[in-house]
Motif scaffolding. Structure first.
Motif, mmCIF file in Angstrom:
data_model
loop_
_atom_site.group_PDB
_atom_site.id
_atom_site.type_symbol
_atom_site.label_atom_id
_atom_site.label_comp_id
_atom_site.label_asym_id
_atom_site.label_seq_id
_atom_site.Cartn_x
_atom_site.Cartn_y
_atom_site.Cartn_z
ATOM 1 N N ILE A 94 5.270 -9.058 -4.064
ATOM 2 C CA ILE A 94 6.237 -7.991 -3.794
ATOM 3 C C ILE A 94 5.518 -6.668 -3.568
ATOM 4 C CG2 ILE A 94 8.159 -6.698 -4.789
ATOM 5 C CD1 ILE A 94 8.985 -9.245 -6.240
ATOM 6 N N THR A 95 4.459 -6.431 -4.337
ATOM 7 C CA THR A 95 3.716 -5.176 -4.205
ATOM 8 C C THR A 95 3.120 -5.023 -2.818
ATOM 9 O OG1 THR A 95 3.196 -5.149 -6.578
ATOM 10 C CG2 THR A 95 1.782 -3.861 -5.116
ATOM 11 N N TRP A 96 2.412 -6.047 -2.374
ATOM 12 C CA TRP A 96 1.788 -5.968 -1.057
ATOM 13 C C TRP A 96 2.809 -6.087 0.064
ATOM 14 C CZ3 TRP A 96 -2.540 -3.713 -0.679
ATOM 15 C CH2 TRP A 96 -3.542 -3.859 -1.647
ATOM 16 N N SER A 97 3.933 -6.760 -0.181
ATOM 17 C CA SER A 97 4.976 -6.838 0.842
ATOM 18 C C SER A 97 5.572 -5.464 1.118
ATOM 19 C CB SER A 97 6.084 -7.803 0.403
ATOM 20 O OG SER A 97 5.600 -9.123 0.318
ATOM 21 N N ALA A 98 5.661 -4.620 0.083
ATOM 22 C CA ALA A 98 6.141 -3.253 0.281
ATOM 23 C C ALA A 98 5.173 -2.471 1.164
ATOM 24 C CB ALA A 98 6.324 -2.560 -1.060
ATOM 25 N N VAL A 99 3.871 -2.687 0.964
ATOM 26 C CA VAL A 99 2.877 -2.035 1.817
ATOM 27 C C VAL A 99 2.979 -2.567 3.247
ATOM 28 C CG1 VAL A 99 0.405 -1.641 2.162
ATOM 29 C CG2 VAL A 99 1.356 -1.661 -0.151
ATOM 30 N N LEU A 100 3.132 -3.867 3.375
ATOM 31 C CA LEU A 100 3.234 -4.481 4.700
ATOM 32 C C LEU A 100 4.475 -4.006 5.434
ATOM 33 C CD1 LEU A 100 1.578 -6.595 6.321
ATOM 34 C CD2 LEU A 100 3.154 -8.330 5.466
ATOM 35 N N MET A 101 5.552 -3.787 4.695
ATOM 36 C CA MET A 101 6.815 -3.373 5.316
ATOM 37 C C MET A 101 6.747 -1.922 5.784
ATOM 38 S SD MET A 101 10.570 -3.241 3.511
ATOM 39 C CE MET A 101 9.899 -2.182 2.233
ATOM 40 N N THR A 102 6.075 -1.062 5.028
ATOM 41 C CA THR A 102 6.071 0.368 5.346
ATOM 42 C C THR A 102 4.893 0.783 6.227
ATOM 43 O OG1 THR A 102 4.901 0.784 3.249
ATOM 44 C CG2 THR A 102 7.312 0.960 3.243
ATOM 45 N N ASN A 147 3.146 -13.002 13.388
ATOM 46 C CA ASN A 147 4.467 -13.067 14.016
ATOM 47 C C ASN A 147 5.183 -14.387 13.767
ATOM 48 O OD1 ASN A 147 4.043 -10.523 15.095
ATOM 49 N ND2 ASN A 147 3.259 -11.290 17.043
ATOM 50 N N LEU A 148 4.513 -15.352 13.188
ATOM 51 C CA LEU A 148 5.103 -16.678 12.974
ATOM 52 C C LEU A 148 5.405 -16.962 11.511
ATOM 53 C CD1 LEU A 148 2.873 -18.817 15.376
ATOM 54 C CD2 LEU A 148 5.132 -17.858 15.819
ATOM 55 N N ASN A 149 5.240 -15.980 10.639
ATOM 56 C CA ASN A 149 5.443 -16.212 9.217
ATOM 57 C C ASN A 149 6.138 -15.015 8.580
ATOM 58 O OD1 ASN A 149 3.893 -18.865 8.483
ATOM 59 N ND2 ASN A 149 2.493 -17.725 9.803
ATOM 60 N N SER A 150 6.626 -15.235 7.361
ATOM 61 C CA SER A 150 7.292 -14.168 6.624
ATOM 62 C C SER A 150 6.267 -13.201 6.039
ATOM 63 C CB SER A 150 8.144 -14.763 5.495
ATOM 64 O OG SER A 150 7.307 -15.415 4.550
ATOM 65 N N ASN A 151 6.748 -12.067 5.535
ATOM 66 C CA ASN A 151 5.857 -11.088 4.910
ATOM 67 C C ASN A 151 5.166 -11.665 3.682
ATOM 68 O OD1 ASN A 151 6.466 -9.231 6.845
ATOM 69 N ND2 ASN A 151 7.590 -7.826 5.520
ATOM 70 N N TYR A 152 5.883 -12.455 2.897
ATOM 71 C CA TYR A 152 5.284 -13.058 1.704
ATOM 72 C C TYR A 152 4.144 -13.996 2.092
ATOM 73 C CZ TYR A 152 9.157 -11.245 -1.109
ATOM 74 O OH TYR A 152 10.054 -10.416 -1.746
ATOM 75 N N LYS A 153 4.359 -14.775 3.150
ATOM 76 C CA LYS A 153 3.301 -15.686 3.589
ATOM 77 C C LYS A 153 2.100 -14.898 4.104
ATOM 78 C CE LYS A 153 1.470 -19.603 4.796
ATOM 79 N NZ LYS A 153 2.098 -20.421 5.859
ATOM 80 N N ALA A 154 2.353 -13.820 4.832
ATOM 81 C CA ALA A 154 1.255 -12.986 5.321
ATOM 82 C C ALA A 154 0.496 -12.344 4.168
ATOM 83 C CB ALA A 154 1.798 -11.917 6.266
ATOM 84 N N VAL A 155 1.204 -11.931 3.133
ATOM 85 C CA VAL A 155 0.545 -11.342 1.956
ATOM 86 C C VAL A 155 -0.352 -12.363 1.278
ATOM 87 C CG1 VAL A 155 0.994 -10.532 -0.381
ATOM 88 C CG2 VAL A 155 2.231 -9.540 1.532
ATOM 89 N N MET A 214 7.858 7.833 5.195
ATOM 90 C CA MET A 214 7.043 8.124 4.013
ATOM 91 C C MET A 214 6.570 6.824 3.408
ATOM 92 S SD MET A 214 8.046 10.223 0.562
ATOM 93 C CE MET A 214 6.883 10.311 -0.793
ATOM 94 N N ALA A 215 5.269 6.678 3.235
ATOM 95 C CA ALA A 215 4.706 5.438 2.695
ATOM 96 C C ALA A 215 4.901 5.373 1.192
ATOM 97 C CB ALA A 215 3.224 5.348 3.032
ATOM 98 N N LEU A 216 5.277 4.188 0.726
ATOM 99 C CA LEU A 216 5.450 3.991 -0.707
ATOM 100 C C LEU A 216 4.097 3.836 -1.379
ATOM 101 C CD1 LEU A 216 8.400 1.414 -0.696
ATOM 102 C CD2 LEU A 216 8.540 3.846 -1.201
ATOM 103 N N PRO A 217 3.944 4.366 -2.599
ATOM 104 C CA PRO A 217 2.690 4.130 -3.328
ATOM 105 C C PRO A 217 2.583 2.678 -3.743
ATOM 106 C CG PRO A 217 4.284 5.224 -4.741
ATOM 107 C CD PRO A 217 4.899 5.188 -3.361
ATOM 108 N N LEU A 218 1.357 2.229 -3.968
ATOM 109 C CA LEU A 218 1.137 0.843 -4.368
ATOM 110 C C LEU A 218 1.744 0.597 -5.744
ATOM 111 C CD1 LEU A 218 -0.258 -1.778 -3.450
ATOM 112 C CD2 LEU A 218 -2.244 -1.086 -4.783
#
Length: 253
Positions: A123-131, A96-104, A1-5
């Motif tokens: 943090i907001t966009w990292s939750a989207v990236l993670m899910t 693939n070479l960076n963390s989620n925060y760096k990608a965001v 289930m995708a988290l809302p923004l």
């Protein structure tokens, strides 16, 4: 289930303030396909899109099919940007070479043309990236009102409002503030590396001849000075008892 923004409070950013200034060379340049009249202009727009996402696209990173679709009007620049962000080159050489925060931070800077609004937006966009992965985040950004109002469907995203009125120079470009590789991977790869590919300068034979003035030429003369001569029974101070010469005060005196 995708988290809302998640909701976050935007910080005061230079890109959110309308600029009142005289134009300069540092002003953002809008590169749009709807203003391209010939093939040369179309190539310029496509190159700008590659530079915006990849900073530099090698021949192996280019997609001739997508480029042909852009030139023929089958897809928009917005679709072309989306395909570059979801390409194997982006995933393999950056995501693939960076963390989620760096990608965001990278995607927000490249697609929206501004820095992130503090840690809360990361943090907001990292939750989207993670899910939902890169595809979910890219689709949400490209469908947002901020993107459509600033770039629309045919304009390549750019660094917005680089000139700051209170400073002599504008904001630092994103490719400098956010390098391609994170510090962890730069250490693994051994960056920065200094590679000298030129030829070493060779001194001619006449420069190697001693013409006087070398310290080595006077070494034998210095050794024969009276101050340098030592007697056989008193060869330096190596046998001196230094601890016996240190003043000692016992307790109670």
């Amino acid at each position: 289930m995708a988290l809302p923004l998640l909701r976050y409070a935007p910080t005061t950013q230079n890109s959110r303030v309308k600029a009142f200034r005289v134009g300069s060379d540092e002003d953002p340049k809008a590169i749009s396909m709807d203003k391209s009249m010939d093939r040369e202009d179309q190539n310029f727009v496509i190159e700008a899109a590659y530079r915006q996402i990849f900073f530099h696209a090698f021949k192996v990173d280019r997609d001739s099919t997508l480029e042909s679709q852009v030139r023929n009007g089958q897809i928009t620049i917005r679709d072309f940007i989306r395909s570059l962000c979801l390409s194997d080159t982006f995933n393999r050489s950056f995501y693939n070479l960076n963390s989620n925060y760096k990608a965001v931070r990278h995607l927000v800077e490249k697609l929206l043309g501004r820095p992130v609004h503090g840690k809360s937006e990361e943090i907001t966009w990292s939750a989207v990236l993670m899910t939902r992965g890169v595809k979910g985040m890219v689709d949400d950004i490209l469908s947002s009102d901020e993107y459509l109002n600033n770039f629309g469907y045919d304009t390549v995203p750019y660094h917005r409002n680089r000139v700051v009125g209170s400073r002599e120079i504008g904001e630092t470009p994103f490719n400098i503030t956010s390098p391609r590789y994170d510090a962890y991977y730069r250490g693994i790869l051994g960056f920065p590396q200094i590679v000298y590919s030129g030829t070493a300068k060779a001194y001619p034979e006449r420069a190697r001849q001693r013409r006087g003035g070398f310290p080595e030429d006077y070494l034998s003369w210095v050794r024969n000075l009276p101050a340098m001569r030592v007697s056989g029974g008193n060869a330096g101070n190596t046998g001196m008892d230094y601890m016996a010469k240190v003043p000692y005060r016992s307790v109670g005196r």
